[in-house]
Design a protein around this motif. Structure first.
Motif, PDB file in Angstrom:
ATOM      1  N   LEU A  15       0.839  -1.201   0.000  1.00 34.62           N
ATOM      2  CA  LEU A  15       0.000   0.000   0.000  1.00 34.62           C
ATOM      3  C   LEU A  15       0.871   1.247   0.000  1.00 34.62           C
ATOM      4  CD1 LEU A  15      -2.754  -1.089   2.571  1.00 34.62           C
ATOM      5  CD2 LEU A  15      -2.644  -1.487   0.094  1.00 34.62           C
ATOM      6  N   PHE A  16       0.334   2.306  -0.569  1.00 36.79           N
ATOM      7  CA  PHE A  16       1.093   3.547  -0.691  1.00 36.79           C
ATOM      8  C   PHE A  16       0.146   4.716  -0.901  1.00 36.79           C
ATOM      9  CE2 PHE A  16       0.608   1.698  -4.880  1.00 36.79           C
ATOM     10  CZ  PHE A  16       0.217   2.772  -5.664  1.00 36.79           C
ATOM     11  N   GLN A  17       0.682   5.898  -0.735  1.00 37.54           N
ATOM     12  CA  GLN A  17      -0.023   7.144  -1.043  1.00 37.54           C
ATOM     13  C   GLN A  17       0.821   7.941  -2.033  1.00 37.54           C
ATOM     14  OE1 GLN A  17      -0.409   8.698   3.033  1.00 37.54           O
ATOM     15  NE2 GLN A  17      -2.634   8.671   2.735  1.00 37.54           N
ATOM     16  N   ILE A  18       0.162   8.560  -2.994  1.00 37.13           N
ATOM     17  CA  ILE A  18       0.831   9.460  -3.932  1.00 37.13           C
ATOM     18  C   ILE A  18       0.215  10.844  -3.786  1.00 37.13           C
ATOM     19  CG2 ILE A  18       1.144  10.038  -6.380  1.00 37.13           C
ATOM     20  CD1 ILE A  18       1.342   7.093  -7.002  1.00 37.13           C
ATOM     21  N   PHE A  19       1.053  11.846  -3.696  1.00 37.29           N
ATOM     22  CA  PHE A  19       0.544  13.217  -3.665  1.00 37.29           C
ATOM     23  C   PHE A  19       1.559  14.129  -4.330  1.00 37.29           C
ATOM     24  CE2 PHE A  19       2.523  12.129   0.365  1.00 37.29           C
ATOM     25  CZ  PHE A  19       3.419  13.171   0.610  1.00 37.29           C
ATOM     26  N   THR A  20       1.169  15.361  -4.522  1.00 37.34           N
ATOM     27  CA  THR A  20       2.021  16.332  -5.218  1.00 37.34           C
ATOM     28  C   THR A  20       2.276  17.527  -4.309  1.00 37.34           C
ATOM     29  OG1 THR A  20       1.064  15.657  -7.337  1.00 37.34           O
ATOM     30  CG2 THR A  20       2.267  17.742  -7.296  1.00 37.34           C
ATOM     31  N   PHE A  21       3.529  17.907  -4.156  1.00 36.61           N
ATOM     32  CA  PHE A  21       3.874  19.088  -3.381  1.00 36.61           C
ATOM     33  C   PHE A  21       3.441  20.357  -4.126  1.00 36.61           C
ATOM     34  CE2 PHE A  21       7.131  16.128  -1.571  1.00 36.61           C
ATOM     35  CZ  PHE A  21       6.721  16.220  -0.246  1.00 36.61           C
ATOM     36  N   ASP A  23       4.994  22.755  -5.240  1.00 34.32           N
ATOM     37  CA  ASP A  23       5.837  23.164  -6.369  1.00 34.32           C
ATOM     38  C   ASP A  23       5.707  22.225  -7.573  1.00 34.32           C
ATOM     39  OD1 ASP A  23       7.129  20.905  -5.479  1.00 34.32           O
ATOM     40  OD2 ASP A  23       9.114  21.830  -5.291  1.00 34.32           O
ATOM     41  N   GLY A  24       4.799  21.219  -7.451  1.00 35.31           N
ATOM     42  CA  GLY A  24       4.565  20.314  -8.565  1.00 35.31           C
ATOM     43  C   GLY A  24       5.302  18.997  -8.478  1.00 35.31           C
ATOM     44  N   GLN A  25       6.137  18.809  -7.466  1.00 33.27           N
ATOM     45  CA  GLN A  25       6.910  17.572  -7.349  1.00 33.27           C
ATOM     46  C   GLN A  25       6.014  16.419  -6.905  1.00 33.27           C
ATOM     47  OE1 GLN A  25      10.181  17.643  -4.510  1.00 33.27           O
ATOM     48  NE2 GLN A  25       9.926  15.440  -4.174  1.00 33.27           N
ATOM     49  N   PRO A  26       5.993  15.309  -7.668  1.00 36.10           N
ATOM     50  CA  PRO A  26       5.238  14.136  -7.220  1.00 36.10           C
ATOM     51  C   PRO A  26       5.972  13.432  -6.091  1.00 36.10           C
ATOM     52  CG  PRO A  26       6.358  13.671  -9.290  1.00 36.10           C
ATOM     53  CD  PRO A  26       6.605  15.120  -8.988  1.00 36.10           C
ATOM     54  N   HIS A  27       5.224  12.739  -5.244  1.00 33.92           N
ATOM     55  CA  HIS A  27       5.823  12.096  -4.070  1.00 33.92           C
ATOM     56  C   HIS A  27       5.060  10.819  -3.767  1.00 33.92           C
ATOM     57  CE1 HIS A  27       8.422  12.178  -0.554  1.00 33.92           C
ATOM     58  NE2 HIS A  27       7.379  11.889   0.210  1.00 33.92           N
ATOM     59  N   ILE A  28       5.760   9.848  -3.209  1.00 38.66           N
ATOM     60  CA  ILE A  28       5.127   8.585  -2.827  1.00 38.66           C
ATOM     61  C   ILE A  28       5.547   8.236  -1.404  1.00 38.66           C
ATOM     62  CG2 ILE A  28       7.023   7.187  -3.795  1.00 38.66           C
ATOM     63  CD1 ILE A  28       4.859   5.095  -4.564  1.00 38.66           C
ATOM     64  N   LYS A  29       4.605   7.666  -0.651  1.00 36.16           N
ATOM     65  CA  LYS A  29       4.893   7.219   0.712  1.00 36.16           C
ATOM     66  C   LYS A  29       4.341   5.817   0.880  1.00 36.16           C
ATOM     67  CE  LYS A  29       4.486   8.380   5.619  1.00 36.16           C
ATOM     68  NZ  LYS A  29       3.972   9.334   6.623  1.00 36.16           N
ATOM     69  N   LEU A  30       5.212   4.863   1.220  1.00 39.07           N
ATOM     70  CA  LEU A  30       4.805   3.474   1.397  1.00 39.07           C
ATOM     71  C   LEU A  30       4.206   3.256   2.779  1.00 39.07           C
ATOM     72  CD1 LEU A  30       7.955   1.629  -0.037  1.00 39.07           C
ATOM     73  CD2 LEU A  30       5.972   2.507  -1.287  1.00 39.07           C
ATOM     74  N   ALA A  45       4.102  -0.503 -13.513  1.00 43.79           N
ATOM     75  CA  ALA A  45       3.933   0.921 -13.792  1.00 43.79           C
ATOM     76  C   ALA A  45       3.763   1.172 -15.283  1.00 43.79           C
ATOM     77  CB  ALA A  45       5.141   1.713 -13.294  1.00 43.79           C
ATOM     78  N   ARG A  46       3.011   2.213 -15.593  1.00 45.66           N
ATOM     79  CA  ARG A  46       3.031   2.757 -16.949  1.00 45.66           C
ATOM     80  C   ARG A  46       3.852   4.044 -16.905  1.00 45.66           C
ATOM     81  NH1 ARG A  46      -2.877   4.083 -16.218  1.00 45.66           N
ATOM     82  NH2 ARG A  46      -3.384   2.227 -17.425  1.00 45.66           N
ATOM     83  N   ILE A  47       4.754   4.199 -17.861  1.00 37.87           N
ATOM     84  CA  ILE A  47       5.604   5.388 -17.904  1.00 37.87           C
ATOM     85  C   ILE A  47       5.218   6.173 -19.149  1.00 37.87           C
ATOM     86  CG2 ILE A  47       7.960   6.263 -17.955  1.00 37.87           C
ATOM     87  CD1 ILE A  47       8.885   3.695 -16.630  1.00 37.87           C
ATOM     88  N   SER A  48       4.254   7.057 -18.981  1.00 37.92           N
ATOM     89  CA  SER A  48       3.751   7.828 -20.123  1.00 37.92           C
ATOM     90  C   SER A  48       4.179   9.286 -20.068  1.00 37.92           C
ATOM     91  CB  SER A  48       2.221   7.738 -20.201  1.00 37.92           C
ATOM     92  OG  SER A  48       1.622   8.186 -19.001  1.00 37.92           O
ATOM     93  N   ASN A  49       4.809   9.691 -18.965  1.00 42.38           N
ATOM     94  CA  ASN A  49       5.292  11.070 -18.848  1.00 42.38           C
ATOM     95  C   ASN A  49       6.406  11.115 -17.804  1.00 42.38           C
ATOM     96  OD1 ASN A  49       4.007  11.427 -16.162  1.00 42.38           O
ATOM     97  ND2 ASN A  49       2.098  11.356 -17.333  1.00 42.38           N
ATOM     98  N   MET A  50       7.014  12.289 -17.638  1.00 45.04           N
ATOM     99  CA  MET A  50       8.156  12.396 -16.741  1.00 45.04           C
ATOM    100  C   MET A  50       7.762  12.213 -15.277  1.00 45.04           C
ATOM    101  SD  MET A  50      10.770  12.561 -18.609  1.00 45.04           S
ATOM    102  CE  MET A  50      12.010  12.933 -17.365  1.00 45.04           C
ATOM    103  N   ASN A  51       6.545  12.593 -14.907  1.00 41.08           N
ATOM    104  CA  ASN A  51       6.103  12.348 -13.537  1.00 41.08           C
ATOM    105  C   ASN A  51       6.053  10.855 -13.237  1.00 41.08           C
ATOM    106  OD1 ASN A  51       5.897  15.011 -12.885  1.00 41.08           O
ATOM    107  ND2 ASN A  51       3.675  15.049 -12.673  1.00 41.08           N
ATOM    108  N   VAL A  56       8.435   6.086 -10.452  1.00 38.62           N
ATOM    109  CA  VAL A  56       9.031   4.750 -10.484  1.00 38.62           C
ATOM    110  C   VAL A  56      10.354   4.747  -9.725  1.00 38.62           C
ATOM    111  CG1 VAL A  56      10.188   3.084 -11.995  1.00 38.62           C
ATOM    112  CG2 VAL A  56       7.902   3.909 -12.574  1.00 38.62           C
ATOM    113  N   LEU A  57      11.196   5.740  -9.990  1.00 39.03           N
ATOM    114  CA  LEU A  57      12.483   5.811  -9.292  1.00 39.03           C
ATOM    115  C   LEU A  57      12.295   6.128  -7.814  1.00 39.03           C
ATOM    116  CD1 LEU A  57      15.286   5.376 -10.666  1.00 39.03           C
ATOM    117  CD2 LEU A  57      13.433   5.804 -12.268  1.00 39.03           C
ATOM    118  N   ALA A  58      11.301   6.950  -7.504  1.00 41.61           N
ATOM    119  CA  ALA A  58      11.018   7.265  -6.105  1.00 41.61           C
ATOM    120  C   ALA A  58      10.538   6.029  -5.358  1.00 41.61           C
ATOM    121  CB  ALA A  58       9.977   8.386  -6.028  1.00 41.61           C
ATOM    122  N   ALA A  59       9.679   5.235  -6.004  1.00 44.45           N
ATOM    123  CA  ALA A  59       9.200   4.000  -5.385  1.00 44.45           C
ATOM    124  C   ALA A  59      10.351   3.034  -5.155  1.00 44.45           C
ATOM    125  CB  ALA A  59       8.122   3.359  -6.264  1.00 44.45           C
TER     126      ALA A  59
END
Length: 283
Positions: A15-21, A23-30, A45-51, A56-59
């Motif tokens: 389980l995880f949460q995704i939110f955006t700061f 300033d636009g930075q995406p973030h994930i918390k496990l 994961a689908r990688i359709s944009n830079m976010n 993916v790298l953050a996870a």
């Protein structure tokens, strides 16, 4: 092996949460309770944009911090896969940029669902391509069960670039009838100028056009018109990644089969069917 499902979070075992700061930075918390004592994990994961790429790298970094020893990555859609070389002077080698970033994650293994070419797996470390043979088989079975009274069909390669992949799928499925089409495109403008095929008469066969991606659909509309001018029966599009930037109907295409690799679909036309890509990526 547990799954961290970034495509369908409600189906995720971790389980995880995704939110955006702000300033636009995406973030994930496990949720560390669901990671406790997990030794191996796959990220879907689908990688359709830079976010998506950043998440993916953050996870992966969060899993490393949680001491998960082995992390694999299953990619349903890889952005920039079509930019697998420098197309024209002054443009970037976009796929290499994406691959270089993915390689920073140091994943144990990466599966990529039907990338545009072998360049993707050459650039992405420890990666393998998963072809669309399962999708094509499901499409043929579904169509013949619902609409066809016989098994008189062929696979169609929409252009020379897809021919090797279509022959590979045909071999896996035991299909002996493959037709080749050729398209002419100006690489500097993207404009199509014509289509050809070596077949003179399809004798009312059902033609399954097999390809990796559908964007606006212009290529497939042109090929459908060509096939029907050569006495094709139903023309069915089987495409791994459905962008459908001009809508879910394509002139001349009687039925469409795709996956949710790039996007999930809500209400669709009756001749349109999408399959869950996760079933094609998991062992």
């Amino acid at each position: 092996m547990k799954t961290l499902n970034l495509i369908s979070p409600l189906s995720s075992e971790i389980l995880f949460q995704i939110f955006t700061f702000p300033d636009g930075q995406p973030h994930i918390k496990l949720d560390l309770n669901t990671v406790h004592e997990v030794k191996s994990c796959c990220i879907l994961a689908r990688i359709s944009n830079m976010n998506d790429l950043f998440l993916v790298l953050a996870a992966k970094n969060a899993l490393d911090t949680a001491e998960v020893e082995e992390v694999e990555l299953y990619i349903s859609y890889l952005m920039a896969a079509r930019m697998d070389r420098v197309m024209t002077s002054g443009e970037p080698f976009s796929l290499k940029i994406v691959a270089d970033i993915l390689n920073l994650g140091n994943f144990k293994r990466i599966k990529i669902f039907d990338p545009h070419s072998d360049v993707a797996t050459a650039l992405v470390n420890r990666s393998v391509a998963i072809d669309n043979a399962i999708l094509v088989r499901m499409a043929i079975d579904d169509f013949t069960e619902k609409y066809s009274t016989n098994n008189n069909y062929c696979l169609v390669s929409p252009d020379s670039g897809a021919l090797k992949k279509v022959y590979n799928v045909a071999q896996q499925l035991g299909v002996h009838d493959v037709a080749e089409c050729i398209k002419h495109r100006d690489v500097s403008t993207g404009q199509l100028s014509g289509f050809k095929t070596f077949e003179e008469n399809f004798e009312q066969k059902t033609c399954f056009i097999v390809d990796d991606i559908c964007d606006g659909g212009g290529t497939f509309a042109g090929i459908a018109a060509l096939l029907k001018s050569r006495n094709a029966g139903n023309v069915v599009l089987v495409v791994s990644h459905g962008i459908f930037s001009r809508g879910l109907t394509i002139a001349g295409i009687d039925h469409i089969y795709t996956t949710d690799s790039y996007q999930s679909f809500g209400e669709v036309p009756p001749n349109f069917k999408s399959y869950e890509v996760g079933t094609m990526l998991r062992p």
